[in-house]
Design a protein around this motif. Structure first.
Motif, PDB file in Angstrom:
ATOM      1  N   GLU A  23       1.049  -0.741   0.064  1.00  0.00           N
ATOM      2  CA  GLU A  23       0.100   0.042  -0.446  1.00  0.00           C
ATOM      3  C   GLU A  23       1.040   1.071  -0.084  1.00  0.00           C
ATOM      4  O   GLU A  23       0.272   2.030  -0.406  1.00  0.00           O
ATOM      5  CB  GLU A  23      -1.057   0.014   1.201  1.00  0.00           C
ATOM      6  N   ARG A  24       1.804   1.456   0.958  1.00  0.00           N
ATOM      7  CA  ARG A  24       2.590   2.329   1.125  1.00  0.00           C
ATOM      8  C   ARG A  24       3.449   2.127  -0.093  1.00  0.00           C
ATOM      9  O   ARG A  24       4.079   4.118  -1.148  1.00  0.00           O
ATOM     10  CB  ARG A  24       3.690   2.105   1.590  1.00  0.00           C
ATOM     11  N   ALA A  25       4.036   1.587  -1.369  1.00  0.00           N
ATOM     12  CA  ALA A  25       4.708   1.472  -2.740  1.00  0.00           C
ATOM     13  C   ALA A  25       3.244   2.073  -3.525  1.00  0.00           C
ATOM     14  O   ALA A  25       4.089   3.166  -3.872  1.00  0.00           O
ATOM     15  CB  ALA A  25       5.152   0.365  -3.392  1.00  0.00           C
ATOM     16  N   GLU A  26       2.146   1.313  -3.552  1.00  0.00           N
ATOM     17  CA  GLU A  26       1.406   1.756  -4.265  1.00  0.00           C
ATOM     18  C   GLU A  26       1.014   3.472  -3.960  1.00  0.00           C
ATOM     19  O   GLU A  26       0.888   4.274  -5.722  1.00  0.00           O
ATOM     20  CB  GLU A  26      -0.303   1.449  -4.486  1.00  0.00           C
ATOM     21  N   ASP A  31       1.874   9.696  -5.335  1.00  0.00           N
ATOM     22  CA  ASP A  31       2.849  10.319  -5.744  1.00  0.00           C
ATOM     23  C   ASP A  31       3.307  11.181  -6.861  1.00  0.00           C
ATOM     24  O   ASP A  31       3.256  11.853  -6.797  1.00  0.00           O
ATOM     25  CB  ASP A  31       3.497  10.786  -4.080  1.00  0.00           C
ATOM     26  N   PHE A  32       4.603  10.321  -6.994  1.00  0.00           N
ATOM     27  CA  PHE A  32       5.027   9.883  -8.130  1.00  0.00           C
ATOM     28  C   PHE A  32       3.745  10.941  -9.215  1.00  0.00           C
ATOM     29  O   PHE A  32       4.522  11.656 -10.391  1.00  0.00           O
ATOM     30  CB  PHE A  32       5.781   8.872  -8.876  1.00  0.00           C
ATOM     31  N   TYR A  37       3.811  13.449 -13.964  1.00  0.00           N
ATOM     32  CA  TYR A  37       2.340  13.174 -14.870  1.00  0.00           C
ATOM     33  C   TYR A  37       1.222  14.140 -14.570  1.00  0.00           C
ATOM     34  O   TYR A  37       0.724  12.838 -14.018  1.00  0.00           O
ATOM     35  CB  TYR A  37       2.491  11.654 -15.113  1.00  0.00           C
ATOM     36  N   PRO A  38       0.799  14.568 -13.932  1.00  0.00           N
ATOM     37  CA  PRO A  38      -0.533  14.919 -13.218  1.00  0.00           C
ATOM     38  C   PRO A  38      -1.535  14.189 -14.033  1.00  0.00           C
ATOM     39  O   PRO A  38      -2.622  13.553 -13.319  1.00  0.00           O
ATOM     40  CB  PRO A  38      -0.761  16.237 -13.023  1.00  0.00           C
ATOM     41  N   VAL A  39      -1.389  14.196 -15.739  1.00  0.00           N
ATOM     42  CA  VAL A  39      -2.449  13.678 -16.350  1.00  0.00           C
ATOM     43  C   VAL A  39      -3.403  12.210 -16.256  1.00  0.00           C
ATOM     44  O   VAL A  39      -4.283  12.011 -16.074  1.00  0.00           O
ATOM     45  CB  VAL A  39      -1.948  14.295 -17.556  1.00  0.00           C
ATOM     46  N   VAL A  40      -2.110  11.832 -15.801  1.00  0.00           N
ATOM     47  CA  VAL A  40      -2.386   9.595 -15.037  1.00  0.00           C
ATOM     48  C   VAL A  40      -2.657  10.016 -13.249  1.00  0.00           C
ATOM     49  O   VAL A  40      -3.293   9.431 -13.540  1.00  0.00           O
ATOM     50  CB  VAL A  40      -0.770   8.911 -15.071  1.00  0.00           C
ATOM     51  N   GLY A  41      -2.135  10.653 -12.423  1.00  0.00           N
ATOM     52  CA  GLY A  41      -1.993  11.100 -11.306  1.00  0.00           C
ATOM     53  C   GLY A  41      -3.392  11.185 -10.930  1.00  0.00           C
ATOM     54  O   GLY A  41      -4.340  10.588  -9.917  1.00  0.00           O
ATOM     55  N   SER A  45      -6.576   6.900  -9.678  1.00  0.00           N
ATOM     56  CA  SER A  45      -6.086   7.282  -7.686  1.00  0.00           C
ATOM     57  C   SER A  45      -5.712   5.876  -7.754  1.00  0.00           C
ATOM     58  O   SER A  45      -5.871   4.594  -8.489  1.00  0.00           O
ATOM     59  CB  SER A  45      -7.593   6.577  -7.373  1.00  0.00           C
ATOM     60  N   PRO A  46      -4.785   5.427  -6.230  1.00  0.00           N
ATOM     61  CA  PRO A  46      -5.153   3.733  -6.601  1.00  0.00           C
ATOM     62  C   PRO A  46      -5.520   2.755  -6.433  1.00  0.00           C
ATOM     63  O   PRO A  46      -5.327   1.644  -7.281  1.00  0.00           O
ATOM     64  CB  PRO A  46      -4.034   3.631  -5.478  1.00  0.00           C
ATOM     65  N   GLU A  47      -7.059   2.686  -6.050  1.00  0.00           N
ATOM     66  CA  GLU A  47      -8.112   2.060  -6.251  1.00  0.00           C
ATOM     67  C   GLU A  47      -8.065   1.919  -8.077  1.00  0.00           C
ATOM     68  O   GLU A  47      -8.606   0.447  -8.358  1.00  0.00           O
ATOM     69  CB  GLU A  47      -8.953   2.926  -5.495  1.00  0.00           C
ATOM     70  N   LEU A  48      -7.862   2.545  -8.385  1.00  0.00           N
ATOM     71  CA  LEU A  48      -8.574   3.020 -10.220  1.00  0.00           C
ATOM     72  C   LEU A  48      -6.689   2.057 -10.493  1.00  0.00           C
ATOM     73  O   LEU A  48      -7.553   1.226 -11.558  1.00  0.00           O
ATOM     74  CB  LEU A  48      -8.584   3.814 -10.904  1.00  0.00           C
ATOM     75  N   VAL A  49      -6.491   2.045 -10.199  1.00  0.00           N
ATOM     76  CA  VAL A  49      -5.188   0.995 -10.555  1.00  0.00           C
ATOM     77  C   VAL A  49      -4.741  -0.011 -10.245  1.00  0.00           C
ATOM     78  O   VAL A  49      -4.269  -1.412 -11.435  1.00  0.00           O
ATOM     79  CB  VAL A  49      -4.084   1.700 -10.366  1.00  0.00           C
ATOM     80  N   LEU A  50      -5.214  -0.672  -9.330  1.00  0.00           N
ATOM     81  CA  LEU A  50      -6.258  -1.860  -8.282  1.00  0.00           C
ATOM     82  C   LEU A  50      -7.071  -2.772  -9.818  1.00  0.00           C
ATOM     83  O   LEU A  50      -6.816  -3.548 -10.328  1.00  0.00           O
ATOM     84  CB  LEU A  50      -6.740  -2.043  -7.319  1.00  0.00           C
ATOM     85  N   ARG A  51      -7.827  -2.033 -10.164  1.00  0.00           N
ATOM     86  CA  ARG A  51      -9.236  -2.534 -11.056  1.00  0.00           C
ATOM     87  C   ARG A  51      -7.875  -2.933 -12.134  1.00  0.00           C
ATOM     88  O   ARG A  51      -7.967  -3.716 -13.299  1.00  0.00           O
ATOM     89  CB  ARG A  51     -10.030  -1.321 -11.345  1.00  0.00           C
TER      90      ARG A  51
END
Length: 239
Positions: A23-26, A31-32, A37-41, A45-51
């Motif tokens: 969770e901390r790594a994600e 944050d990075f 790359y704010p267009v990505v971030g 969200s981390p939850e959407l990345v998990l999906r």
């Protein structure tokens, strides 16, 4: 049992806790991405990345054993969709791996490895993608074998066979130690390797699994005594 010559160790939840590590790594990756790359971030969200990670796995079940490849493909998927440059996915992967390897060893881990190193051939055997060298304990191990190296994950026999070959011992001369009753204990026993279940919480043996020979310990500090036990100890199922 033949004379013990080699020990293979699971990593996550055996030599260190993985609680909150992923969770901390994600979170670090998010944050990075927000910063660089704010267009990505902002889109993911981390939850959407998990999906998206789940979609990658559904599309390519043949890479289920390779957690690093799944993660990298996920980063490529979200950065491509957001129109970020190709390098963004590789950078995100580097950030993730730095966080993934930022773990805290259990108190008894290093003293145990100090005691065993040089007496036995030690092999790290993991379904994950931790790097024992980055964590600072790589010098204890003759090799670190990942499921991605073998093309199969524990409890599949090829993982344990790879450990046997790498250690250059017979199956009866190796002992595997891990926290998971299925991937570690059942898998090792099926491969003819002595099995030690590191059962920190004192959980019962799962009903869904056939009973196999193993020895149960609650902490790694008990392992030296187990190793020195009579040869027949690994032929019994612990209760």
């Amino acid at each position: 049992m033949s004379r013990l010559r080699a020990l293979s160790f699971d990593l996550d939840y055996t030599l260190w806790s993985l609680d909150q590590v992923i969770e901390r790594a994600e979170s670090r990756v998010h944050d990075f991405l927000l910063q660089h790359y704010p267009v990505v971030g902002e889109r993911y969200s981390p939850e959407l990345v998990l999906r998206e990670r789940q979609r990658v796995l559904e599309a390519a079940p043949d890479i289920a054993h390779d957690l690093g490849e799944i993660r990298l493909r996920t980063f490529r998927r979200i950065t491509d969709a957001a129109g970020a440059p190709a390098i963004a996915a590789r950078q995100a992967m580097r950030i993730f791996m730095a966080g993934r390897n930022d773990v805290q060893l259990y108190d008894e881990t290093q003293p145990l490895l100090d005691a065993l190193h040089g007496r036995y051939t030690l092999i790290a055997l993991t379904n994950g993608n931790a790097d024992v060298h980055r964590i600072g304990i790589g010098h204890y191990f003759a090799a670190s074998i990942l499921a991605s190296d073998v093309g199969a994950a524990k409890p599949a026999a090829p993982m344990f066979q790879a450990a046997i070959r790498t250690a250059n011992v017979a199956a009866a001369e190796m002992l595997h130690i891990g926290d998971d009753p299925e991937t570690d204990v059942f898998g090792a026993a099926q491969a003819g390797i002595g099995a030690v279940w590191l059962n920190r919480e004192g959980m019962p043996w799962p009903d869904r699994l056939p009973r196999v020979p193993y020895v149960e310990i609650r902490t790694l500090s008990q392992l030296p005594e187990i190793i020195q036990s009579p040869a027949g100890a690994f032929g019994r199922s612990a209760s």
